[in-house]
Design an enzyme around this catalytic site. Structure first.
Site, PDB file in Angstrom:
ATOM      1  N   GLU A  45       0.802  -1.235   0.000  1.00 50.08           N
ATOM      2  CA  GLU A  45       0.000   0.000   0.000  1.00 50.08           C
ATOM      3  C   GLU A  45       0.830   1.278   0.000  1.00 50.08           C
ATOM      4  O   GLU A  45       0.632   2.187   0.804  1.00 50.08           O
ATOM      5  CB  GLU A  45      -0.968  -0.036   1.209  1.00 50.08           C
ATOM      6  CG  GLU A  45      -1.849  -1.266   1.195  1.00 50.08           C
ATOM      7  CD  GLU A  45      -2.763  -1.382   2.402  1.00 50.08           C
ATOM      8  OE1 GLU A  45      -2.862  -0.426   3.195  1.00 50.08           O
ATOM      9  OE2 GLU A  45      -3.387  -2.448   2.568  1.00 50.08           O
ATOM     10  N   GLU A  70      -6.062 -10.820  -1.280  1.00 55.33           N
ATOM     11  CA  GLU A  70      -6.861 -10.649  -0.059  1.00 55.33           C
ATOM     12  C   GLU A  70      -8.357 -10.599  -0.397  1.00 55.33           C
ATOM     13  O   GLU A  70      -9.094  -9.774   0.085  1.00 55.33           O
ATOM     14  CB  GLU A  70      -6.438  -9.367   0.675  1.00 55.33           C
ATOM     15  CG  GLU A  70      -4.947  -9.290   0.953  1.00 55.33           C
ATOM     16  CD  GLU A  70      -4.522  -8.062   1.724  1.00 55.33           C
ATOM     17  OE1 GLU A  70      -5.402  -7.355   2.251  1.00 55.33           O
ATOM     18  OE2 GLU A  70      -3.307  -7.786   1.792  1.00 55.33           O
TER      19      GLU A  70
HETATM   20  O1  G3I Z   1      -3.533  -8.097  18.896  1.00 59.89           O
HETATM   21  C1  G3I Z   1      -4.385  -7.112  19.473  1.00 59.89           C
HETATM   22  C2  G3I Z   1      -4.934  -7.627  20.793  1.00 59.89           C
HETATM   23  O2  G3I Z   1      -3.843  -7.773  21.706  1.00 59.89           O
HETATM   24  C3  G3I Z   1      -5.928  -6.621  21.345  1.00 59.89           C
HETATM   25  O3  G3I Z   1      -6.523  -7.154  22.521  1.00 59.89           O
HETATM   26  C4  G3I Z   1      -7.012  -6.345  20.311  1.00 59.89           C
HETATM   27  C5  G3I Z   1      -7.931  -5.257  20.849  1.00 59.89           C
HETATM   28  O4  G3I Z   1      -8.623  -4.692  19.778  1.00 59.89           O
HETATM   29  O5  G3I Z   1      -6.412  -5.874  19.087  1.00 59.89           O
HETATM   30  C6  G3I Z   1      -5.541  -6.832  18.530  1.00 59.89           C
HETATM   31  O6  G3I Z   1      -4.981  -6.307  17.362  1.00 59.89           O
HETATM   32  C7  G3I Z   1      -5.882  -6.366  16.248  1.00 59.89           C
HETATM   33  C8  G3I Z   1      -5.161  -7.092  15.112  1.00 59.89           C
HETATM   34  O7  G3I Z   1      -5.955  -7.073  13.912  1.00 59.89           O
HETATM   35  C9  G3I Z   1      -4.842  -8.548  15.490  1.00 59.89           C
HETATM   36  O8  G3I Z   1      -6.073  -9.224  15.692  1.00 59.89           O
HETATM   37  C10 G3I Z   1      -6.188  -4.935  15.819  1.00 59.89           C
HETATM   38  O9  G3I Z   1      -7.012  -4.346  16.805  1.00 59.89           O
HETATM   39  C11 G3I Z   1      -6.936  -4.936  14.491  1.00 59.89           C
HETATM   40  O10 G3I Z   1      -7.045  -3.596  13.996  1.00 59.89           O
HETATM   41  C12 G3I Z   1      -6.143  -5.724  13.448  1.00 59.89           C
HETATM   42  O11 G3I Z   1      -6.913  -5.747  12.258  1.00 59.89           O
HETATM   43  C13 G3I Z   1      -6.203  -6.254  11.110  1.00 59.89           C
HETATM   44  C14 G3I Z   1      -6.052  -5.110  10.099  1.00 59.89           C
HETATM   45  O12 G3I Z   1      -5.381  -5.609   8.919  1.00 59.89           O
HETATM   46  C15 G3I Z   1      -5.257  -3.966  10.715  1.00 59.89           C
HETATM   47  O13 G3I Z   1      -4.823  -3.113   9.723  1.00 59.89           O
HETATM   48  C16 G3I Z   1      -7.049  -7.361  10.476  1.00 59.89           C
HETATM   49  O14 G3I Z   1      -7.076  -8.475  11.333  1.00 59.89           O
HETATM   50  C17 G3I Z   1      -6.461  -7.784   9.127  1.00 59.89           C
HETATM   51  O15 G3I Z   1      -7.368  -8.631   8.435  1.00 59.89           O
HETATM   52  C18 G3I Z   1      -6.217  -6.556   8.230  1.00 59.89           C
HETATM   53  O16 G3I Z   1      -5.567  -6.993   7.084  1.00 59.89           O
HETATM   54  C19 G3I Z   1      -5.160  -5.950   6.164  1.00 59.89           C
HETATM   55  C20 G3I Z   1      -3.942  -6.455   5.415  1.00 59.89           C
HETATM   56  O17 G3I Z   1      -2.917  -6.781   6.354  1.00 59.89           O
HETATM   57  C21 G3I Z   1      -3.454  -5.428   4.405  1.00 59.89           C
HETATM   58  N1  G3I Z   1      -4.541  -5.069   3.476  1.00 59.89           N
HETATM   59  C22 G3I Z   1      -5.755  -4.587   4.156  1.00 59.89           C
HETATM   60  C23 G3I Z   1      -6.273  -5.638   5.130  1.00 59.89           C
HETATM   61  C24 G3I Z   1      -7.551  -5.164   5.774  1.00 59.89           C
HETATM   62  O18 G3I Z   1      -7.299  -4.028   6.569  1.00 59.89           O
END
Ligand code: G3I
Length: 349
Positions: free
Chosen positions: A134, A239
């Protein structure tokens, strides 16, 4: 009965993103689907900078090691995601110990060390890396991320060079979303041309494919695949999901706590996706897979961003508490009409 990977055997791999519960084998429902249907895996979060390199002198590879070991045990192609990205990268990465912005050389050294440490650890085991994720804005110009602001435009080719040094056998990818839109696609074409002209090793462009019922059109999808095929690049769909819920106006963000009415408008299918929407979703998946199959020589892989609807990030984005249905398996792990349509496309070839 045939499965996804069997139906597309000889055309392109069918992949899936796994969360930690899944690659640590604590989600038996998902694991049955993964073993039967897919032959490539991607880490939804486990190999991102914040996960493996939480502090300057601290790497934590226990989860990532289990992800790679799981993939090898299952005989999967194991993908690495993502080395250089502006999201899920701790802010210390861009600061010196006093909190002041790093110099170009200091950030390049830090980027090099991270890439050599992470890619080097899985040399010969991870088949390909999303080296830069990105880097483009919607208008096709380079995103003004901390990487771009501190190092300059050449941070991209530097990242690819470090990854190539660390594992010469790995495929190297540039990964982005909405590349099917003209302006951003033109910017991506310019970026790939510039990098290829400078002798940078890029195996494929990754089109993330976070789609919805109205996007991309078949024409946009075809034009995009052709644009990169003409540069000699492989194209991966990295994705894929298709969100059947109404698009949410940009100004609504996860921070906004929605009024009840707004919530209903934004989250209309709490108790299940109506049959008409299931059919629309199936048709859209069918339309896109017919195009992927048409360009089978260019498409290396189609990876879904999650196993079942309950696993999808789209239940939390752009507002938390949505109930979406973007994938091929429902919350109970059953195949949806969209799954049947994707198989039917392969049978018609
Ligand atoms: O690990 C923490 C955990 O310790 C905490 O308790 C919890 C509280 O909210 O958050 C957890 O982290 C989360 C993380 O995923 C792991 O589960 C974050 O909040 C959450 O924002 C994060 O979301 C991920 C997102 O990327 C963040 O940008 C999604 O799972 C994931 O599917 C998404 O994937 C991205 C690709 O990497 C790049 N392209 C876009 C795609 C969608 O955003």
């Amino acid at each position: 009965a045939a499965t996804l990977k069997e139906s597309y055997d000889g055309l392109f791999r069918i992949g899936v993103a796994l969360n930690q519960r899944q690659f640590e084998e604590r989600d038996q429902r998902a694991l049955k689907i993964v073993a039967a249907e897919f032959n490539s895996i991607s880490p939804e979060n486990a190999l991102k900078w914040e996960s493996v390199h939480p502090r300057p002198a601290e790497y934590r590879f226990d989860a990532a090691d289990r992800y790679v070991a799981f993939g090898e045990k299952q005989g999967m192609q194991v993908i690495g995601h993502a080395l250089v990205w502006h999201n899920q990268t701790p802010s210390w990465v861009f600061q010196d110990e006093r909190g002041a912005p790093l110099t170009r050389d200091a950030l390049l050294a830090r980027m090099r060390e991270h890439i050599h440490t992470v890619v080097g650890r899985y040399k010969g085991r991870i088949a390909g890396w999303d080296v830069v994720n990105e880097a483009l804005d919607e208008d096709g110009t380079l995103r003004k991320s901390p990487w771009q602001r501190i190092i300059g435009d050449d941070y991209i080719e530097q990242a690819f060079a470090f990854a190539r040094e660390a594992d010469p056998s790995a495929e190297l990818y540039y990964n982005d979303y909405s590349i099917e839109r003209e302006a951003k696609r033109a910017g991506a074409v310019r970026l790939m041309q510039r990098l290829l002209a400078r002798g940078v090793k890029i195996t494929a462009i990754g089109l993330q494919g976070h789609d919805h019922l109205r996007y991309p059109s078949g024409a946009q999808q075809e034009a995009t695949i052709r644009a990169f095929a003409s540069l000699g690049l492989q194209v991966n769909i990295t994705e894929l999901d298709i969100d059947p819920l109404p698009r949410i106006a940009d100004e609504v963000t996860a921070e906004v706590t929605l009024s009840a009415a707004a919530t209903d408008a934004l989250n209309p299918y709490r108790s299940g996706l109506p049959d008409a929407k299931q059919r629309e979703l199936a048709e859209k998946y069918g339309e896109l897979f017919a195009i992927f199959a048409k360009y089978r020589g260019t498409i290396g892989r189609v990876t879904f961003w999650g196993v079942t609807d309950g696993d999808s990030w789209l239940n939390d984005w752009p507002v938390r508490g949505r109930t979406s249905y973007p994938l091929l398996f429902d919350r109970a792990g059953a195949r949806k009409p969209a799954y049947d349509e994707v198989l039917a496309v392969a049978k018609r070839l």
